[in-house]
Write a protein that holds these residues in place. Structure first.
Motif, short mmCIF file in Angstrom:
data_model
loop_
_atom_site.label_atom_id
_atom_site.label_comp_id
_atom_site.label_asym_id
_atom_site.label_seq_id
_atom_site.Cartn_x
_atom_site.Cartn_y
_atom_site.Cartn_z
N LEU A 1 -94.99 18.77 -0.19
CA LEU A 1 -93.55 18.62 -0.39
C LEU A 1 -92.85 19.88 0.12
O LEU A 1 -93.13 20.98 -0.37
CB LEU A 1 -93.26 18.38 -1.86
CG LEU A 1 -91.89 17.86 -2.23
CD1 LEU A 1 -91.59 16.53 -1.55
CD2 LEU A 1 -91.79 17.69 -3.75
N MET A 2 -91.96 19.69 1.09
CA MET A 2 -91.28 20.82 1.73
C MET A 2 -89.77 20.67 1.56
O MET A 2 -89.24 19.56 1.61
CB MET A 2 -91.62 20.88 3.21
CG MET A 2 -93.11 20.92 3.53
SD MET A 2 -93.97 22.38 2.91
CE MET A 2 -93.40 23.61 4.07
N THR A 3 -89.08 21.79 1.40
CA THR A 3 -87.62 21.81 1.32
C THR A 3 -87.05 22.12 2.70
O THR A 3 -87.54 23.02 3.39
CB THR A 3 -87.15 22.90 0.35
OG1 THR A 3 -87.72 22.66 -0.93
CG2 THR A 3 -85.63 22.94 0.24
N VAL A 4 -86.02 21.39 3.11
CA VAL A 4 -85.31 21.67 4.36
C VAL A 4 -84.35 22.83 4.09
O VAL A 4 -83.47 22.74 3.25
CB VAL A 4 -84.53 20.44 4.86
CG1 VAL A 4 -83.74 20.79 6.13
CG2 VAL A 4 -85.48 19.27 5.12
N THR A 5 -84.55 23.94 4.82
CA THR A 5 -83.74 25.14 4.59
C THR A 5 -82.73 25.40 5.71
O THR A 5 -81.81 26.20 5.54
CB THR A 5 -84.64 26.38 4.46
OG1 THR A 5 -85.43 26.51 5.66
CG2 THR A 5 -85.55 26.26 3.25
N TYR A 6 -82.92 24.72 6.84
CA TYR A 6 -82.05 24.97 8.00
C TYR A 6 -82.17 23.77 8.94
O TYR A 6 -83.24 23.19 9.07
CB TYR A 6 -82.51 26.24 8.72
CG TYR A 6 -81.66 26.63 9.90
CD1 TYR A 6 -80.47 27.32 9.73
CD2 TYR A 6 -82.05 26.30 11.20
CE1 TYR A 6 -79.68 27.68 10.82
CE2 TYR A 6 -81.27 26.66 12.29
CZ TYR A 6 -80.09 27.35 12.09
OH TYR A 6 -79.32 27.70 13.16
N ILE A 7 -81.07 23.42 9.61
CA ILE A 7 -81.09 22.32 10.58
C ILE A 7 -80.26 22.71 11.80
O ILE A 7 -79.16 23.25 11.66
CB ILE A 7 -80.51 21.02 9.99
CG1 ILE A 7 -81.35 20.53 8.83
CG2 ILE A 7 -80.44 19.92 11.06
CD1 ILE A 7 -80.83 19.28 8.15
N THR A 8 -80.80 22.41 12.99
CA THR A 8 -80.05 22.58 14.23
C THR A 8 -80.48 21.51 15.23
O THR A 8 -81.62 21.04 15.18
CB THR A 8 -80.25 23.98 14.85
OG1 THR A 8 -79.42 24.10 16.01
CG2 THR A 8 -81.69 24.24 15.24
N ASP A 9 -79.55 21.17 16.12
CA ASP A 9 -79.90 20.26 17.21
C ASP A 9 -79.83 20.98 18.55
O ASP A 9 -79.91 20.36 19.61
CB ASP A 9 -79.00 19.02 17.21
CG ASP A 9 -77.53 19.36 17.40
OD1 ASP A 9 -77.16 20.56 17.51
OD2 ASP A 9 -76.72 18.40 17.45
N TYR A 10 -79.74 22.30 18.51
CA TYR A 10 -79.62 23.11 19.71
C TYR A 10 -80.79 22.86 20.66
O TYR A 10 -81.96 22.97 20.27
CB TYR A 10 -79.56 24.60 19.34
CG TYR A 10 -79.38 25.51 20.53
CD1 TYR A 10 -78.15 25.59 21.17
CD2 TYR A 10 -80.44 26.26 21.01
CE1 TYR A 10 -77.99 26.43 22.28
CE2 TYR A 10 -80.29 27.09 22.11
CZ TYR A 10 -79.05 27.16 22.74
OH TYR A 10 -78.90 27.97 23.84
N GLU A 11 -80.49 22.52 21.90
CA GLU A 11 -81.47 22.33 22.97
C GLU A 11 -82.48 21.21 22.68
O GLU A 11 -83.59 21.24 23.21
CB GLU A 11 -82.21 23.63 23.29
CG GLU A 11 -81.33 24.70 23.91
CD GLU A 11 -80.91 24.39 25.34
OE1 GLU A 11 -81.70 23.83 26.11
OE2 GLU A 11 -79.76 24.73 25.68
N GLN A 12 -82.12 20.26 21.83
CA GLN A 12 -83.01 19.14 21.51
C GLN A 12 -82.60 17.90 22.29
O GLN A 12 -81.47 17.79 22.75
CB GLN A 12 -82.96 18.84 20.01
CG GLN A 12 -83.47 19.96 19.14
CD GLN A 12 -84.89 20.37 19.49
OE1 GLN A 12 -85.81 19.57 19.42
NE2 GLN A 12 -85.07 21.62 19.89
N LYS A 13 -83.52 16.94 22.41
CA LYS A 13 -83.18 15.64 22.98
C LYS A 13 -82.11 15.02 22.10
O LYS A 13 -82.03 15.31 20.90
CB LYS A 13 -84.41 14.72 23.02
CG LYS A 13 -85.47 15.17 23.99
CD LYS A 13 -86.50 14.09 24.29
CE LYS A 13 -87.34 13.73 23.11
NZ LYS A 13 -88.46 12.83 23.45
#
Length: 105
Positions: free
Chosen positions: A75-87
């Motif tokens: 079980l992991m917590t999401v601490t950061y999200i980005t779509d930079y340079e992603q498909k």
């Protein structure tokens, strides 16, 4: 906060479990948010797996096929999200363990 149940290939599962891999790249079809939990289950060749316990276990016979309810899961917590340079439609999520349980003798 949502809990997202996801399959994770054994190679990546081991890296996340050891702390080596601290991110997850996924298609953002679930509207992931910081603070969400990722329930990552060991998955390989279309089957869920768990690691057997025991002294004589080696890599070849150290795992068994199980149902999702019995699969090795972290079980992991999401601490950061980005779509930079992603498909298009994909995000990179920074993740950290939600909880680690240790046994003291």
């Amino acid at each position: 906060m949502k809990i997202h149940e996801l399959k994770l290939d054994t190679e990546y599962f081991d890296d996340v479990n050891s702390g080596l891999k601290t991110f997850e790249i996924r298609k953002n079809d679930r509207d992931y948010q910081v603070g969400d939990l990722l329930s990552l289950s060991r998955f390989e060749n279309g089957k869920y797996w768990k690691t057997r316990a025991g002294f004589y276990i080696n890599k070849e016979n150290g795992r068994e096929i199980v149902s999702l309810n019995e699969a090795e899961t972290i079980l992991m917590t999401v601490t950061y999200i980005t779509d930079y340079e992603q498909k298009d439609g994909y995000v990179v999520m920074g993740i950290e363990p939600y909880a680690r349980v240790t046994v003291n003798d």
